[in-house]
Design an enzyme around this catalytic site. Sequence first.
Site, PDB file in Angstrom:
ATOM      1  NE  ARG A  47       7.944  16.904   6.412  1.00  0.00           N
ATOM      2  CZ  ARG A  47       7.168  17.399   7.394  1.00  0.00           C
ATOM      3  NH1 ARG A  47       6.276  16.611   7.999  1.00  0.00           N
ATOM      4  NH2 ARG A  47       7.257  18.656   7.750  1.00  0.00           N
ATOM      5  CE1 TYR A 100      11.697  -8.390   2.739  1.00  0.00           C
ATOM      6  CE2 TYR A 100      11.024  -6.516   4.081  1.00  0.00           C
ATOM      7  CZ  TYR A 100      11.897  -7.099   3.175  1.00  0.00           C
ATOM      8  OH  TYR A 100      12.963  -6.369   2.705  1.00  0.00           O
ATOM      9  CG  ASP A 172       2.477  -7.413   3.136  1.00  0.00           C
ATOM     10  OD1 ASP A 172       2.218  -7.253   1.932  1.00  0.00           O
ATOM     11  OD2 ASP A 172       3.616  -7.248   3.614  1.00  0.00           O
ATOM     12  CE  LYS A 197       9.939  -6.481  -2.573  1.00  0.00           C
ATOM     13  NZ  LYS A 197       9.799  -5.376  -1.617  1.00  0.00           N
TER      14      LYS A 197
END
Length: 392
Positions: A47, A100, A172, A197
């Site tokens: 983690r 987005y 972004d 993406k």
Amino acid sequence: MRPEGLPESSSWPVVTPLSPSVVYSSQSPDALDDQYEGRAQGFTYSREGHPNAQVVAARLDAMEGAEGGVVTGSGMGAVSAVLMGLLKTGDHVIGGNQLYGRSLRLMAEDLPRLGIATTLADPGDVASVEAAIRPETKMVLVEVLSNPTLRLADIDGLAALCKAKGLLLVVDNTFTTPRAFRPFDHGADIVLHSITKLLAGHSDAMLGYVVAKDPALTERMRIFSVTTGMTPSPFDCWLAERGMLSFDLRFDRAEATAARLADHLAAQAGVKRVLYPGRADHPDHAGAMALLDSHGCNMVSFELDFGEGGARAGRAAANAFARAAEGLSFAPTLGDAGTTLSHPASSSHRGLTAEAREALGMSEGFFRVSVGLEEPEALLAVFTRAIAAATA
């Protein structure tokens, strides 16, 4: 070249090994102290980091001209690491008005619930962003090209404004990627990506990435992402690294086809308008070519001409188009090796009212296309047939 993050060895594998281990054993408490306090390299609990995430972060750091980037379990994990890892109750953040869809939801619903105020403004109009600044404003978050109307943010103007006002500029860079644009070169303070993406490029790995110019800010975001469990999967990191090896080739091929598709769509009688930064009729064409170094990227948006029948006729035309576009995936994603179609009214922006979507330029006949790697002539033929079906 030896992949970063691998154990010391006089030889190494050509392909980065997959390291699924959740925990790592140390030699002693002193050795563990050395790792946590930076005197020795190593991993403790996945983690908090693992070899596959480190390899992906190093690749993206090199592409963005950064150091110490953080890989998260999704692009929205990266967005959350910025907004929730750096802001606190009483702060105010300004976002671009065509972010987005989930970024918009986070700003509209979740941040206010935590006492963080938000305002949306047009990132292409620096004056409108400046007018939204309050004494408690700490940050401005924008996309280089808006989703899904592909309008250009005035990054240079926003960078100058944020520097003058002491605000953090967060960019972004998912749509544009480092191939077309490097935000740090234009004054950004923080850069984030949805690796899912175009960077990974095969719709089989979900990851995000975020990094700041100031290492102290990156560390705060890293700690928040570790604490809240935004851990990336080693397997997804392994897949993403594989995809990133072909990224430049895929980007260039998809971009070239996107330019051809945009011109082809503009010549179709059943198309009302086409939005592509590389076309001279794009409202931000000159600025985009200057900012993006003549790149148009792989995204094309267009609107079907469905007459005067209103929303119902627009939805009928959209349904007919999607059904007739054989071989293309109708899916709310982008950056896949194959071309994908997205319909904002039924996916990314379905949470907005029809009137709000219309105000942003998204009718029922509006589609966003993420151009893939198909043979260009075959792809153009698919669109020709689908448009004919939609407008019959």
